[in-house]
Design a protein around this motif. Structure first.
Motif, PDB file in Angstrom:
ATOM      1  N   SER A   1      12.287  -1.008  -6.801  1.00 56.80           N
ATOM      2  CA  SER A   1      12.971  -1.946  -7.706  1.00 56.80           C
ATOM      3  C   SER A   1      12.238  -3.282  -7.798  1.00 56.80           C
ATOM      4  O   SER A   1      11.436  -3.645  -6.915  1.00 56.80           O
ATOM      5  CB  SER A   1      14.393  -2.196  -7.207  1.00 56.80           C
ATOM      6  N   GLU A   2      12.551  -4.025  -8.846  1.00 51.52           N
ATOM      7  CA  GLU A   2      11.960  -5.359  -8.988  1.00 51.52           C
ATOM      8  C   GLU A   2      12.399  -6.271  -7.853  1.00 51.52           C
ATOM      9  O   GLU A   2      11.621  -7.102  -7.364  1.00 51.52           O
ATOM     10  CB  GLU A   2      12.351  -5.970 -10.332  1.00 51.52           C
ATOM     11  N   SER A   3      13.649  -6.113  -7.404  1.00 54.39           N
ATOM     12  CA  SER A   3      14.130  -6.975  -6.314  1.00 54.39           C
ATOM     13  C   SER A   3      13.340  -6.736  -5.030  1.00 54.39           C
ATOM     14  O   SER A   3      13.001  -7.685  -4.311  1.00 54.39           O
ATOM     15  CB  SER A   3      15.629  -6.742  -6.069  1.00 54.39           C
ATOM     16  N   LEU A   4      13.011  -5.480  -4.745  1.00 53.30           N
ATOM     17  CA  LEU A   4      12.206  -5.184  -3.555  1.00 53.30           C
ATOM     18  C   LEU A   4      10.772  -5.678  -3.717  1.00 53.30           C
ATOM     19  O   LEU A   4      10.125  -6.067  -2.740  1.00 53.30           O
ATOM     20  CB  LEU A   4      12.217  -3.688  -3.247  1.00 53.30           C
ATOM     21  N   TYR A   5      10.292  -5.690  -4.940  1.00 53.33           N
ATOM     22  CA  TYR A   5       8.966  -6.251  -5.198  1.00 53.33           C
ATOM     23  C   TYR A   5       8.975  -7.744  -4.888  1.00 53.33           C
ATOM     24  O   TYR A   5       8.056  -8.263  -4.236  1.00 53.33           O
ATOM     25  CB  TYR A   5       8.558  -6.007  -6.650  1.00 53.33           C
ATOM     26  N   GLN A   6      10.027  -8.440  -5.300  1.00 55.42           N
ATOM     27  CA  GLN A   6      10.132  -9.874  -5.044  1.00 55.42           C
ATOM     28  C   GLN A   6      10.267 -10.147  -3.547  1.00 55.42           C
ATOM     29  O   GLN A   6       9.701 -11.125  -3.031  1.00 55.42           O
ATOM     30  CB  GLN A   6      11.318 -10.469  -5.808  1.00 55.42           C
ATOM     31  N   VAL A   7      10.994  -9.299  -2.838  1.00 60.53           N
ATOM     32  CA  VAL A   7      11.108  -9.427  -1.383  1.00 60.53           C
ATOM     33  C   VAL A   7       9.731  -9.292  -0.740  1.00 60.53           C
ATOM     34  O   VAL A   7       9.353 -10.068   0.152  1.00 60.53           O
ATOM     35  CB  VAL A   7      12.075  -8.367  -0.813  1.00 60.53           C
ATOM     36  N   THR A   8       8.971  -8.318  -1.207  1.00 62.05           N
ATOM     37  CA  THR A   8       7.631  -8.080  -0.657  1.00 62.05           C
ATOM     38  C   THR A   8       6.700  -9.241  -0.980  1.00 62.05           C
ATOM     39  O   THR A   8       5.898  -9.662  -0.123  1.00 62.05           O
ATOM     40  CB  THR A   8       7.070  -6.757  -1.209  1.00 62.05           C
ATOM     41  N   LEU A   9       6.795  -9.776  -2.186  1.00 64.14           N
ATOM     42  CA  LEU A   9       5.960 -10.929  -2.546  1.00 64.14           C
ATOM     43  C   LEU A   9       6.248 -12.122  -1.629  1.00 64.14           C
ATOM     44  O   LEU A   9       5.333 -12.855  -1.250  1.00 64.14           O
ATOM     45  CB  LEU A   9       6.201 -11.335  -4.001  1.00 64.14           C
ATOM     46  N   LYS A  10       7.517 -12.319  -1.279  1.00 66.36           N
ATOM     47  CA  LYS A  10       7.867 -13.412  -0.362  1.00 66.36           C
ATOM     48  C   LYS A  10       7.218 -13.181   1.007  1.00 66.36           C
ATOM     49  O   LYS A  10       6.734 -14.134   1.643  1.00 66.36           O
ATOM     50  CB  LYS A  10       9.387 -13.524  -0.225  1.00 66.36           C
ATOM     51  N   ALA A  11       7.186 -11.939   1.445  1.00 61.67           N
ATOM     52  CA  ALA A  11       6.596 -11.630   2.749  1.00 61.67           C
ATOM     53  C   ALA A  11       5.104 -11.939   2.795  1.00 61.67           C
ATOM     54  O   ALA A  11       4.568 -12.323   3.841  1.00 61.67           O
ATOM     55  CB  ALA A  11       6.833 -10.160   3.095  1.00 61.67           C
ATOM     56  N   VAL A  12       4.420 -11.775   1.659  1.00 62.99           N
ATOM     57  CA  VAL A  12       2.962 -11.951   1.653  1.00 62.99           C
ATOM     58  C   VAL A  12       2.533 -13.261   0.999  1.00 62.99           C
ATOM     59  O   VAL A  12       1.407 -13.399   0.522  1.00 62.99           O
ATOM     60  CB  VAL A  12       2.241 -10.751   0.990  1.00 62.99           C
ATOM     61  N   GLU A  13       3.407 -14.254   1.001  1.00 61.71           N
ATOM     62  CA  GLU A  13       3.041 -15.583   0.511  1.00 61.71           C
ATOM     63  C   GLU A  13       1.879 -16.129   1.349  1.00 61.71           C
ATOM     64  O   GLU A  13       1.884 -16.028   2.587  1.00 61.71           O
ATOM     65  CB  GLU A  13       4.228 -16.535   0.638  1.00 61.71           C
TER      66      GLU A  13
ATOM     67  N   HIS B   1       0.822  -1.211   0.000  1.00 64.52           N
ATOM     68  CA  HIS B   1       0.000   0.000   0.000  1.00 64.52           C
ATOM     69  C   HIS B   1       0.860   1.267   0.000  1.00 64.52           C
ATOM     70  O   HIS B   1       0.461   2.286  -0.572  1.00 64.52           O
ATOM     71  CB  HIS B   1      -0.940  -0.005   1.207  1.00 64.52           C
ATOM     72  N   PHE B   2       2.027   1.209   0.630  1.00 64.06           N
ATOM     73  CA  PHE B   2       2.912   2.376   0.685  1.00 64.06           C
ATOM     74  C   PHE B   2       3.598   2.649  -0.650  1.00 64.06           C
ATOM     75  O   PHE B   2       3.849   3.797  -1.009  1.00 64.06           O
ATOM     76  CB  PHE B   2       3.984   2.184   1.751  1.00 64.06           C
ATOM     77  N   PHE B   3       3.941   1.581  -1.383  1.00 58.89           N
ATOM     78  CA  PHE B   3       4.739   1.746  -2.603  1.00 58.89           C
ATOM     79  C   PHE B   3       4.066   1.192  -3.856  1.00 58.89           C
ATOM     80  O   PHE B   3       4.649   1.247  -4.934  1.00 58.89           O
ATOM     81  CB  PHE B   3       6.108   1.082  -2.427  1.00 58.89           C
ATOM     82  N   GLY B   4       2.884   0.666  -3.711  1.00 55.39           N
ATOM     83  CA  GLY B   4       2.114   0.164  -4.841  1.00 55.39           C
ATOM     84  C   GLY B   4       0.767   0.862  -4.895  1.00 55.39           C
ATOM     85  O   GLY B   4       0.528   1.824  -4.168  1.00 55.39           O
TER      86      GLY B   4
ATOM     87  N   GLU C   1       2.973  -3.313 -12.108  1.00 51.74           N
ATOM     88  CA  GLU C   1       2.884  -2.056 -12.870  1.00 51.74           C
ATOM     89  C   GLU C   1       2.671  -0.851 -11.953  1.00 51.74           C
ATOM     90  O   GLU C   1       2.964   0.285 -12.326  1.00 51.74           O
ATOM     91  CB  GLU C   1       1.742  -2.099 -13.895  1.00 51.74           C
ATOM     92  N   THR C   2       2.138  -1.072 -10.757  1.00 47.43           N
ATOM     93  CA  THR C   2       1.883   0.041  -9.834  1.00 47.43           C
ATOM     94  C   THR C   2       3.019   0.226  -8.831  1.00 47.43           C
ATOM     95  O   THR C   2       3.010   1.182  -8.065  1.00 47.43           O
ATOM     96  CB  THR C   2       0.575  -0.188  -9.050  1.00 47.43           C
ATOM     97  N   TRP C   3       4.008  -0.672  -8.839  1.00 52.14           N
ATOM     98  CA  TRP C   3       5.074  -0.687  -7.837  1.00 52.14           C
ATOM     99  C   TRP C   3       6.103   0.390  -8.161  1.00 52.14           C
ATOM    100  O   TRP C   3       6.575   0.500  -9.282  1.00 52.14           O
ATOM    101  CB  TRP C   3       5.715  -2.064  -7.825  1.00 52.14           C
TER     102      TRP C   3
END
Length: 300
Positions: free
Chosen positions: A265-277, A235-238, A260-262
């Motif tokens: 970086s892509e790496s931080l997006y992947q880190v965030t996706l891991k957090a919300v698995e 919500h803060f960055f997307g 597309e709303t992020w």
């Protein structure tokens, strides 16, 4: 509803209540009367210092809780504020019972709540940005520093053996003048081990809730908090459309923001996706581990 006024400030109650004990702290300059947890809070100024005074046990306008239970909940929360005292946590001054009420007095912290509970119509009528929207307009560097402060507090919470229950953007104040974060509400933070005893009605907003926060008997722990913070980062960055938010509420299921709303970086997006698995086993196993990987990828 009953309208009451103190020092020229009006507020709504289901039933009138005597709040004259507030006078010992000075003049009331604001009231937060729309909280659904059964608390009503006052900003009070004696000319030298300000206090934020939370009162539970009265029949407030939007309360979903039994007044006696609300008072007991606040009383039980007091030791949590003491044990989790931290530079960016609101500071408890004193607490006491008063005629069936329970009162917690805090030092006033300047800032705006990042989830606007009670002024949606005010902002809409005046074409102003809500605090949450203003925060989203800040430079990324300032938001990243704010996130760092939240990471630090939740890592400290983890180390003290607590789980952050009902933690969301409404628990966070941001001072836009000084760029300072204050955690303002930890009433439901609990010692581990802790379990979901309410099923789908477990505390929290559906914009951030992990799957286990819908399952009665499920363990609620630091891995749950990893999910919560990951959702907050989305919500803060997307970005989400109103329709997407509605789907979360309809389906009782958080989903990450679209890439597309992020903004980062892509790496931080992947880190965030891991957090919300959705599968807990695939998330970071601690807030500390999450913080370390987040910071490493922020520096890249």
């Amino acid at each position: 509803m009953v309208s009451q006024t103190i020092n020229g400030v009006s507020f709504q109650m289901k039933e009138a209540r005597d709040f004259s004990f507030l006078q010992r702290y000075g003049q009331v300059f604001c009231v937060f009367d729309q909280n659904d947890s059964g608390n009503i809070s006052f900003g009070v100024d004696n000319g030298k210092e300000k206090h934020f005074i939370k009162v539970a046990g009265a029949k407030t306008a939007q309360s979903c809780a039994d007044p006696r239970q609300a008072a007991e909940t606040l009383k039980e929360a007091v030791p949590v504020y003491t044990e989790l005292a931290y530079p960016n946590l609101i500071q408890l001054v004193e607490h006491f019972a008063a005629d069936g009420l329970y009162v917690a007095v805090f030092k006033w912290a300047d800032g705006d709540c990042l989830f606007d509970h009670w002024n949606f119509e005010t902002y809409k009528a005046n074409a102003e940005l809500s605090p949450g929207e203003r925060f989203k307009k800040l430079p990324r560097e300032k938001r990243l520093r704010a996130v760092d402060a939240i990471f630090d507090f939740l890592t400290f919470t983890e180390a003290k053996g607590y789980v952050a229950v009902d933690f969301y953007d409404g628990s966070i104040l941001y001072d836009f003048q000084r760029d300072v974060v204050t955690i303002c509400d930890i009433d439901f933070f609990s010692k581990t081990p802790y379990f979901n005893d309410a099923g789908e009605d477990y505390w929290g907003t559906k914009r951030f809730k992990a799957p286990e926060e819908y399952r009665k008997g499920a363990r609620i722990d630091t891995v749950t908090n990893v999910f919560t913070l990951g959702a907050l980062l989305c919500h803060f960055f997307g970005g989400y459309t109103d329709a997407e938010i509605s789907v979360m509420y309809q389906k009782n299921a958080f989903f990450p923001c679209r890439y597309e709303t992020w903004e980062l970086s892509e790496s931080l997006y992947q880190v965030t996706l891991k957090a919300v698995e959705r599968d807990r086993a695939n998330r970071f196993d601690s807030m500390r581990a999450f913080r370390e990987v987040w910071r490493a990828n922020t520096r890249d």
